[in-house]
Design an enzyme around this catalytic site. Structure first.
Site, PDB file in Angstrom:
ATOM      1  N   GLY A  74      -1.274  -1.419  -6.032  1.00 26.51           N
ATOM      2  CA  GLY A  74      -0.836   0.438  -6.633  1.00 26.51           C
ATOM      3  C   GLY A  74      -1.449   0.657  -7.618  1.00 26.51           C
ATOM      4  CG  ASN A 159       9.502   1.913 -11.291  1.00 27.49           C
ATOM      5  OD1 ASN A 159       9.908   3.262 -10.991  1.00 27.49           O
ATOM      6  ND2 ASN A 159       9.163   1.427 -11.947  1.00 27.49           N
ATOM      7  CG  HIS A 209       3.084  -7.062  -5.135  1.00 29.38           C
ATOM      8  ND1 HIS A 209       4.304  -7.371  -5.685  1.00 29.38           N
ATOM      9  CD2 HIS A 209       3.075  -5.784  -4.801  1.00 29.38           C
ATOM     10  CE1 HIS A 209       3.700  -5.807  -6.331  1.00 29.38           C
ATOM     11  NE2 HIS A 209       3.052  -4.875  -6.106  1.00 29.38           N
ATOM     12  CB  THR A 245     -16.875  -7.760  -0.574  1.00 34.39           C
ATOM     13  OG1 THR A 245     -18.252  -8.441  -1.029  1.00 34.39           O
ATOM     14  CG2 THR A 245     -16.434  -8.816   0.567  1.00 34.39           C
ATOM     15  CB  CYS A 333       4.033  -2.745 -14.685  1.00 32.54           C
ATOM     16  SG  CYS A 333       3.657  -2.418 -12.726  1.00 32.54           S
TER      17      CYS A 333
END
Length: 398
Positions: A74, A159, A209, A245, A333
């Protein structure tokens, strides 16, 4: 340990873990390789991203379709949207309650010379649509044309408080001003209905997640015609917009997690809301001074933000941890320094309530027995904290 910090991250669903293990056991191949194994891997990757699109109300297979960029999570998706959508010199408009990854990305762009506009919220934590309109229509001091805005970013649900935002209405205003709207939807999928087409947004961040999927992968959904400037260099994957990748196994597992979350959303939301309401009502009954933030607004069924005046949030957090309850004092965070909640401050919440606020977030795996035990443990720590003076940070904060 009773885990009530699911807005930070969730335990992986055992069914998703099995899909992940099976995907990792596939013959190693790069989805960009031209040989047969590479082509097979590319097919599995595209099937997974198409499934994610369908679950979120977006057909990625049609001509001139939206697309789904694969990122590391995110935070990267939010940063990519803030810095990469629209005119690189235009203004950025965000709400005052955004996730730290949006706030920090906007601050970085501001330090490079771009202007940042703000959307205010009401006392319940809901964005003020008139504030959005005024910010987009704000004219220069000379009274001439409004300043060009490159992108608006508003989260779909907060959140910290769980308050759900009026995204469809915000998107309509943004379309009036012909400004793309990016939505951080990380907290919404699996908890409330999410239909990106109905929302009418230009871009959206999704993170598996947060809904019992794997960490290390995320997505930035882009509506048809919306371009994004790459922040990474070194490859042509994903049309050069996000080179590197692709983590095929993680994407396959993420698709399964999103499929399950969307399929079970109605029943899961009902169960989570019942447990959340039980938690809130019992704690308020046992501790009448306890305040539930955003209670009058639509909220995620999984989230409650509570304050106990006179207590210190960090002390409560540590005492609950020792007692066996995992919760949060804000965004994971930004929890390292445990700053006062910018969300509650933006809502105009009084300092004693900001200083004593804790977030409890459930998941579809939370049980009645866990919540009953959590009520007992939380109440015990609240009782110890009641009447204790709040830590004064005025000297530190200047």
């Amino acid at each position: 340990m009773i885990y009530l910090d699911n807005n930070a991250t969730t335990a992986i669903d055992p069914a998703v873990a099995r899909v992940l293990a099976e995907a990792f056991s596939q013959t190693p191949a790069n989805a960009s390789s031209q040989h047969r194994l590479g082509q097979q891997t590319r097919s599995r990757l595209e099937a997974a991203t198409d499934l994610i699109g369908r679950c979120l109300g977006s057909d990625l297979t049609r001509v001139h379709a939206p697309r789904l960029l694969i990122t590391s999570g995110g935070t990267e998706s939010n940063n990519l949207a803030i810095s990469g959508i629209g005119d690189p010199g235009g203004a950025i408009v965000i709400s005052r309650i955004e996730h730290p990854s949006v706030l920090a990305a906007a601050a970085a762009e501001e330090s490079s010379g771009r202007k940042v506009g703000w959307v205010d919220v009401d006392a319940s934590g809901v964005i003020l649509l008139e504030s959005l309109r005024d910010t987009l229509g704000r004219r220069t001091q000379s009274g001439e044309a409004p300043e060009a805005v490159s992108v608006v970013s508003i989260m779909s649900a907060n959140n910290e408080t769980g308050v759900v935002q009026p995204i469809e209405a915000a998107a309509k205003i943004c379309r009036e001003f012909q400004v793309p709207l990016h939505v951080d939807a990380t907290q919404s999928v699996g908890k409330v209905p999410v239909d990106l087409t109905t929302w009418g947004v230009s871009a959206a961040t999704i993170t598996p997640h947060k809904l019992h999927g794997p960490t290390g992968v995320g997505f930035l959904w882009l509506d048809a015609g919306v371009e994004v400037r790459a922040s990474l260099r070194g490859g042509e994957q994903q049309l050069g917009a996000r080179p590197g990748t692709e983590p095929v196994a993680l994407v396959i597992a993420a698709a399964e997690a999103i499929r399950i979350a969307c399929q079970q959303q109605p029943t899961a939301a009902e169960a989570m809301a019942a447990l959340r309401d039980h938690l809130e009502s019992e704690l308020v009954r046992l501790h009448p001074s306890c305040v539930v933030h955003g209670r009058q607004a639509p909220r995620l069924p999984s989230t409650t933000c509570l304050s106990l005046p006179g207590a210190d949030r960090q002390s409560l957090l540590m005492s609950l941890d020792m007692a066996g309850v995992a919760c949060s004092s804000g965004s994971a965070c930004s929890s390292g320094s445990s700053p006062p909640s910018h969300v509650l401050q933006a809502m105009g919440i009084a300092k004693p309530l900001v200083d004593s606020a804790l977030r409890f977030s459930l998941s579809r795996f939370s049980t009645k027995a866990e919540i009953d035990r959590a009520i007992e443990l939380i109440s015990r720590q609240f009782s110890k904290a009641e009447g204790f003076p709040t830590v004064d940070n005025s000297v530190e904060n200047g």
